[in-house]
Design a protein around this motif. Sequence first.
Motif, mmCIF file in Angstrom:
data_model
loop_
_atom_site.group_PDB
_atom_site.id
_atom_site.type_symbol
_atom_site.label_atom_id
_atom_site.label_comp_id
_atom_site.label_asym_id
_atom_site.label_seq_id
_atom_site.Cartn_x
_atom_site.Cartn_y
_atom_site.Cartn_z
ATOM 1 N N TYR A 11 0.869 -1.180 0.000
ATOM 2 C CA TYR A 11 0.000 0.000 0.000
ATOM 3 C C TYR A 11 0.902 1.225 0.000
ATOM 4 O O TYR A 11 1.898 1.258 0.716
ATOM 5 C CB TYR A 11 -0.875 -0.033 1.261
ATOM 6 C CG TYR A 11 -1.710 1.192 1.475
ATOM 7 C CD1 TYR A 11 -2.905 1.363 0.791
ATOM 8 C CD2 TYR A 11 -1.318 2.173 2.361
ATOM 9 C CE1 TYR A 11 -3.684 2.483 0.996
ATOM 10 C CE2 TYR A 11 -2.095 3.303 2.569
ATOM 11 C CZ TYR A 11 -3.281 3.450 1.877
ATOM 12 O OH TYR A 11 -4.047 4.563 2.084
ATOM 13 N N ALA A 12 0.581 2.226 -0.811
ATOM 14 C CA ALA A 12 1.384 3.447 -0.866
ATOM 15 C C ALA A 12 0.528 4.643 -0.473
ATOM 16 O O ALA A 12 -0.645 4.736 -0.831
ATOM 17 C CB ALA A 12 1.947 3.658 -2.264
ATOM 18 N N LEU A 13 1.104 5.540 0.282
ATOM 19 C CA LEU A 13 0.458 6.790 0.678
ATOM 20 C C LEU A 13 1.357 7.917 0.207
ATOM 21 O O LEU A 13 2.542 7.954 0.539
ATOM 22 C CB LEU A 13 0.292 6.842 2.199
ATOM 23 C CG LEU A 13 -0.317 8.099 2.787
ATOM 24 C CD1 LEU A 13 -1.752 8.283 2.294
ATOM 25 C CD2 LEU A 13 -0.284 8.035 4.298
ATOM 26 N N VAL A 14 0.811 8.837 -0.582
ATOM 27 C CA VAL A 14 1.607 9.916 -1.161
ATOM 28 C C VAL A 14 1.038 11.250 -0.698
ATOM 29 O O VAL A 14 -0.167 11.482 -0.775
ATOM 30 C CB VAL A 14 1.573 9.854 -2.707
ATOM 31 C CG1 VAL A 14 2.364 10.998 -3.308
ATOM 32 C CG2 VAL A 14 2.080 8.520 -3.205
ATOM 33 N N GLN A 15 1.901 12.128 -0.197
ATOM 34 C CA GLN A 15 1.501 13.493 0.134
ATOM 35 C C GLN A 15 2.028 14.403 -0.961
ATOM 36 O O GLN A 15 3.180 14.282 -1.369
ATOM 37 C CB GLN A 15 2.068 13.920 1.481
ATOM 38 C CG GLN A 15 1.423 13.224 2.646
ATOM 39 C CD GLN A 15 1.902 13.783 3.979
ATOM 40 O OE1 GLN A 15 2.707 14.697 4.038
ATOM 41 N NE2 GLN A 15 1.381 13.224 5.054
ATOM 42 N N VAL A 16 1.173 15.305 -1.429
ATOM 43 C CA VAL A 16 1.573 16.237 -2.481
ATOM 44 C C VAL A 16 1.308 17.668 -2.028
ATOM 45 O O VAL A 16 0.510 17.908 -1.120
ATOM 46 C CB VAL A 16 0.816 15.973 -3.807
ATOM 47 C CG1 VAL A 16 1.131 14.600 -4.347
ATOM 48 C CG2 VAL A 16 -0.675 16.120 -3.622
ATOM 49 N N THR A 17 1.964 18.590 -2.663
ATOM 50 C CA THR A 17 1.741 20.005 -2.412
ATOM 51 C C THR A 17 0.980 20.573 -3.598
ATOM 52 O O THR A 17 1.354 20.322 -4.747
ATOM 53 C CB THR A 17 3.079 20.748 -2.247
ATOM 54 O OG1 THR A 17 3.779 20.172 -1.151
ATOM 55 C CG2 THR A 17 2.870 22.222 -1.989
ATOM 56 N N VAL A 18 -0.075 21.312 -3.329
ATOM 57 C CA VAL A 18 -0.849 21.930 -4.408
ATOM 58 C C VAL A 18 -0.874 23.439 -4.204
ATOM 59 O O VAL A 18 -0.639 23.938 -3.104
ATOM 60 C CB VAL A 18 -2.293 21.387 -4.477
ATOM 61 C CG1 VAL A 18 -2.307 19.911 -4.779
ATOM 62 C CG2 VAL A 18 -3.053 21.679 -3.217
ATOM 63 N N GLU A 19 -1.166 24.140 -5.270
ATOM 64 C CA GLU A 19 -1.272 25.591 -5.202
ATOM 65 C C GLU A 19 -2.699 25.978 -5.565
ATOM 66 O O GLU A 19 -3.237 25.492 -6.559
ATOM 67 C CB GLU A 19 -0.283 26.220 -6.179
ATOM 68 C CG GLU A 19 -0.241 27.731 -6.129
ATOM 69 C CD GLU A 19 0.857 28.276 -7.018
ATOM 70 O OE1 GLU A 19 2.020 28.224 -6.592
ATOM 71 O OE2 GLU A 19 0.536 28.704 -8.142
ATOM 72 N N VAL A 20 -3.322 26.802 -4.749
ATOM 73 C CA VAL A 20 -4.705 27.224 -4.962
ATOM 74 C C VAL A 20 -4.758 28.744 -4.972
ATOM 75 O O VAL A 20 -4.244 29.386 -4.054
ATOM 76 C CB VAL A 20 -5.626 26.681 -3.839
ATOM 77 C CG1 VAL A 20 -7.047 27.174 -4.034
ATOM 78 C CG2 VAL A 20 -5.575 25.171 -3.775
ATOM 79 N N ASN A 21 -5.368 29.312 -6.007
ATOM 80 C CA ASN A 21 -5.573 30.753 -6.034
ATOM 81 C C ASN A 21 -6.692 31.050 -5.046
ATOM 82 O O ASN A 21 -7.830 30.656 -5.247
ATOM 83 C CB ASN A 21 -5.949 31.208 -7.447
ATOM 84 C CG ASN A 21 -6.070 32.706 -7.551
ATOM 85 O OD1 ASN A 21 -6.122 33.414 -6.544
ATOM 86 N ND2 ASN A 21 -6.120 33.209 -8.762
ATOM 87 N N ALA A 22 -6.365 31.738 -3.968
ATOM 88 C CA ALA A 22 -7.310 31.933 -2.868
ATOM 89 C C ALA A 22 -8.014 33.283 -2.911
ATOM 90 O O ALA A 22 -8.745 33.618 -1.996
ATOM 91 C CB ALA A 22 -6.587 31.752 -1.535
ATOM 92 N N GLY A 23 -7.799 34.089 -3.931
ATOM 93 C CA GLY A 23 -8.493 35.367 -4.039
ATOM 94 C C GLY A 23 -7.576 36.555 -3.842
ATOM 95 O O GLY A 23 -6.356 36.429 -3.839
ATOM 96 N N SER A 24 -8.184 37.718 -3.668
ATOM 97 C CA SER A 24 -7.404 38.941 -3.447
ATOM 98 C C SER A 24 -8.142 39.816 -2.432
ATOM 99 O O SER A 24 -9.338 39.669 -2.224
ATOM 100 C CB SER A 24 -7.205 39.691 -4.765
ATOM 101 O OG SER A 24 -8.450 40.067 -5.309
ATOM 102 N N TRP A 25 -7.405 40.706 -1.818
ATOM 103 C CA TRP A 25 -7.935 41.565 -0.770
ATOM 104 C C TRP A 25 -7.602 43.008 -1.102
ATOM 105 O O TRP A 25 -6.563 43.297 -1.691
ATOM 106 C CB TRP A 25 -7.339 41.182 0.589
ATOM 107 C CG TRP A 25 -7.876 39.884 1.087
ATOM 108 C CD1 TRP A 25 -8.837 39.732 2.033
ATOM 109 C CD2 TRP A 25 -7.526 38.573 0.667
ATOM 110 N NE1 TRP A 25 -9.117 38.401 2.219
ATOM 111 C CE2 TRP A 25 -8.309 37.655 1.380
ATOM 112 C CE3 TRP A 25 -6.636 38.054 -0.267
ATOM 113 C CZ2 TRP A 25 -8.244 36.286 1.208
ATOM 114 C CZ3 TRP A 25 -6.553 36.675 -0.446
ATOM 115 C CH2 TRP A 25 -7.349 35.815 0.285
ATOM 116 N N GLY A 26 -8.454 43.901 -0.694
ATOM 117 C CA GLY A 26 -8.285 45.312 -1.010
ATOM 118 C C GLY A 26 -7.365 46.054 -0.058
ATOM 119 O O GLY A 26 -6.855 45.513 0.922
#
Length: 75
Positions: A11-26
């Motif tokens: 059994y293999a368990l893989v952790q990955v890093t993802v990038e998510v555009n989370a918005g912008s603030w004024g």
Amino acid sequence: MAKPTIRTSTYALVQVTVEVNAGSWGEGCQLDQVYRQAAASALGELHGALDKRGIRIVGVASIKAITTDTAVRNG
């Protein structure tokens, strides 16, 4: 004499890093608010997409806030 065969299951368990555009603030938004809301937004997006597939989110590795000047101030 033949060597015994050992059957295994792997059994293999893989952790990955993802990038998510989370918005912008004024203008005037405090950075602690940006970090808090960005993490919540990104996790919400990912939970919605991944929960149905049995994929869980382990945690938030990092958040980068990029701030730019929007006005030139003299004096």
